[in-house]
Scaffold this active site. Structure first.
Site, short mmCIF file in Angstrom:
data_model
loop_
_atom_site.label_atom_id
_atom_site.label_comp_id
_atom_site.label_asym_id
_atom_site.label_seq_id
_atom_site.Cartn_x
_atom_site.Cartn_y
_atom_site.Cartn_z
N PHE A 161 -2.24 -7.64 -2.37
CA PHE A 161 -0.78 -7.50 -2.35
C PHE A 161 -0.39 -6.09 -1.93
CE2 PHE A 161 -1.92 -10.47 -5.72
CZ PHE A 161 -1.04 -11.53 -5.56
N ASP A 162 0.66 -5.99 -1.13
CA ASP A 162 1.38 -4.73 -1.00
C ASP A 162 2.22 -4.55 -2.27
OD1 ASP A 162 2.51 -2.42 0.20
OD2 ASP A 162 4.19 -3.61 0.92
N GLY A 163 2.73 -3.33 -2.47
CA GLY A 163 3.49 -3.06 -3.68
C GLY A 163 4.98 -3.25 -3.52
N PHE A 273 -0.61 -10.07 1.40
CA PHE A 273 0.85 -10.18 1.49
C PHE A 273 1.46 -8.80 1.68
CE2 PHE A 273 -0.42 -13.74 -1.35
CZ PHE A 273 0.08 -14.80 -0.62
#
Length: 304
Positions: A161-163, A273
């Site tokens: 995941f991106d943040g 993502f």
């Protein structure tokens, strides 16, 4: 008594994300709906090749087997096909032994309206407008990008995941884009002990985490990772936020603006993502990637 999906992790997926429908879609684009219908009917006993998200779905459903019959994962097919043209999709599901039994065939319309009804934590599609509509309705969703590559990896499900604007709100990203890096870092230092608001993928990560806790650390079939452009001193707020949420991430990479691609390859992500299209286009060359069209980077300021 009617069936309920209860506390399962529920993932919805479109036909074109699960299977490679490029040839079929070309017939539709060039010859129209009736030609597409006849094309699918004539080939309904010919299994479709796996698509970009096939391996991800296979690994998700394998978790039910590891829990010895206690089904904790449900994958639902949401398709713009009609049931008539969708028969080939269901036959392909049976051919590959995928445990998918529920579906909504929307007959040419967007199926995203059924995401809340199924209680979905995530919707994966190749149709960008369906994804945007799902995100606007408050559910995690991503547009699966075409890579033309099918990757073989371990049985472990690895999700990255991106943040900001994905796991977290884009509150901090707005500061960065409006005022620059120095202002962003100052803002994050000042707010270090204030948990970040959740982004669209927080409920999905929380649902994954609940399943992870049913396994011992060494036996867990799911591994999660954060890949963020943040670096010190902006890292502290992220760590404290996850602690406040009581959500575990197995790995966290604070890359300080470095390109994520080689790190994603090293992690071996089954799906990554990210909200920024540029990051997604670079990542899709090495790992399956889902674009999350959410937040200020996609032209929409989020204030919640």
């Amino acid at each position: 008594m009617p069936a309920h999906l209860g506390d399962k992790l529920v993932v919805a997926i479109s036909s074109r994300a699960l299977f490679d429908l490029a040839d079929s879609h070309q017939v539709y684009e060039e010859q129209g709906l009736e030609a597409y219908r006849q094309y699918q009917i004539a080939r309904e006993d010919s299994p479709l090749p796996p698509g970009e998200a096939f391996a991800l779905v296979n690994k998700l459903l394998r978790i039910n087997q590891l829990l010895e019959g206690e089904e904790r994962v449900e994958v639902v097919l949401l398709s713009r096909n009609s049931a008539d043209t969708g028969l080939r999709v269901f036959n392909s599901i049976q051919h590959y032994g995928l445990g998918i039994t529920r579906a909504a065939f929307a007959g040419g319309r967007s199926p995203f309206t059924y995401v809340p009804a199924f209680g979905c934590h995530l919707f994966l599609s190749t149709h960008a407008e369906d994804v945007r509509s799902t995100l606007e309705a408050g559910f995690a969703a991503a547009t699966i990008l075409p890579s033309g590559q099918l990757r073989q990896g371990s049985d472990e499900l690895r999700i990255a995941f991106d943040g900001d604007a994905v796991l977290f709100s884009d509150e901090s990203e707005q500061v960065f884009q409006r005022d620059g890096l120095e202002a962003f870092q100052a803002h994050e230092r000042e707010a270090a002990r204030q948990p970040l608001p959740g982004g669209p993928f927080k409920p999905f990560l929380a649902a994954l985490n609940r399943i992870q806790r049913e396994f011992g650390v060494e036996e867990c079939p799911i591994r999660t990772a954060l890949f963020t452009a943040r670096s010190a001193p902006a890292h502290e707020r992220v760590i404290r936020t996850l602690r406040e949420w009581d959500i575990r991430l197995d790995e966290s990479l604070f890359l300080g603006g470095l390109d994520k691609s080689s790190f994603l390859s090293a992690f071996g992500a089954d799906l990554f993502f990210d909200d920024q299209e540029g990051h997604c286009q670079r990542a899709v060359g090495v790992v399956p990637t889902g674009h999350v069209p959410h937040g200020v980077s996609n032209g929409k300021r989020q204030t919640e």
